[in-house]
Design an enzyme around this catalytic site. Structure first.
Site, PDB file in Angstrom:
ATOM      1  N   ASP A 205      37.197  39.249  18.898  1.00 33.73           N
ATOM      2  CA  ASP A 205      38.404  38.680  19.504  1.00 33.73           C
ATOM      3  C   ASP A 205      38.796  37.446  18.690  1.00 33.73           C
ATOM      4  OD1 ASP A 205      40.326  37.393  21.052  1.00 33.73           O
ATOM      5  OD2 ASP A 205      39.315  37.803  22.959  1.00 33.73           O
ATOM      6  N   HIS A 206      39.932  37.532  18.000  1.00 34.44           N
ATOM      7  CA  HIS A 206      40.339  36.454  17.099  1.00 34.44           C
ATOM      8  C   HIS A 206      40.750  35.197  17.859  1.00 34.44           C
ATOM      9  CE1 HIS A 206      41.116  34.794  13.288  1.00 34.44           C
ATOM     10  NE2 HIS A 206      41.685  35.834  12.701  1.00 34.44           N
ATOM     11  N   ARG A 207      41.008  35.320  19.147  1.00 33.25           N
ATOM     12  CA  ARG A 207      41.331  34.140  19.940  1.00 33.25           C
ATOM     13  C   ARG A 207      40.105  33.262  20.153  1.00 33.25           C
ATOM     14  NH1 ARG A 207      43.627  37.235  25.086  1.00 33.25           N
ATOM     15  NH2 ARG A 207      41.558  38.176  24.735  1.00 33.25           N
TER      16      ARG A 207
END
Length: 233
Positions: A205-207
């Protein structure tokens, strides 16, 4: 949405399949990236063989996946930034390392969770995963045994799949996809040797994580599996 033709068979979705569809729809909204590495599985397979030979009389038998789950737990404890989830306006770093293990059923997929996996031995993890998987296939898992995961592992190596990309299990920050172990020619100290190698793909998850942090975790996980005696202590 597809429409049924006159000669189409209509198969009602099971509750598990409905939950799977809902979770996959949620996952499609998560911005992710993938990292792939190749593990020299020589010592991991040797260690598994040695443990199972030495403990055969006691009935203990561990799998490659048990070693991977244990290594993941150790790596997560060392990388709290990965043992995390997206919390809207905050990133949640979890105090417990709870590793979900994907189990394929005839009518869907469930992910029972090994709680506090970093505090359990490989043999304890193996026994627990075997019990959870058996009860999952019998439809006897409890809700709390499928919740609270902080990271997941999906292994399709037993189906002969070389490599694949697993779909993240929100709100977890990452999932590891494990392919089959295949003998391949590699150059070692200037000589060609045949070594068992396994491809590992991390979906992130790049967040929650950036590439460098995720890469550091995958590197350390691969190092642990390449020298697996360290996960036994």
């Amino acid at each position: 949405m597809a429409t049924a033709g006159d000669d189409d068979e209509r198969i009602p979705m099971s509750q598990i399949r409905k939950v799977t569809a809902r979770r996959l729809t949620e996952a499609a909204l998560v911005p992710v990236f993938q990292l792939t590495t190749v593990l020299d599985a020589s010592r991991m397979t040797e260690l598994r063989r040695d443990i199972n030979t030495r403990l055969a009389d006691s009935g203990v038998k561990i799998s490659v996946n048990d070693l991977i789950v244990r290594a993941v737990a150790v790596a997560l404890a060392a990388h709290p930034e990965v043992n995390a989830s997206f919390g809207g306006d905050a990133i949640l770093r979890h105090k417990h390392v709870n590793v979900g293990v994907a189990v394929a059923l005839e009518d869907g997929l469930v992910v029972p969770v090994v709680k506090d996996a970093d505090r359990k031995s490989v043999s304890a993890i193996g026994a627990e995963v075997k019990d959870l998987a058996a009860r999952a296939r019998a439809g006897r898992l409890k809700l709390d045994e499928m919740s609270g995961g902080t990271f997941s592992v999906s292994n399709l190596g037993m189906f002969g799949i070389d490599a694949f990309t697993a779909v993240i299990n929100p709100p977890e920050a990452a999932i590891l996809a494990v392919g089959s172990t295949v003998d391949e020619p590699v150059v070692v100290d200037g000589e060609v040797q045949v070594r068992p190698r396994t491809r590992l793909t991390l979906t992130v998850d790049h967040r929650v994580l950036d590439g460098a942090s995720a890469a550091a975790f995958l590197r350390d996980l691969t190092d642990l599996l390449a020298e697996p005696l360290r996960i036994l202590v």
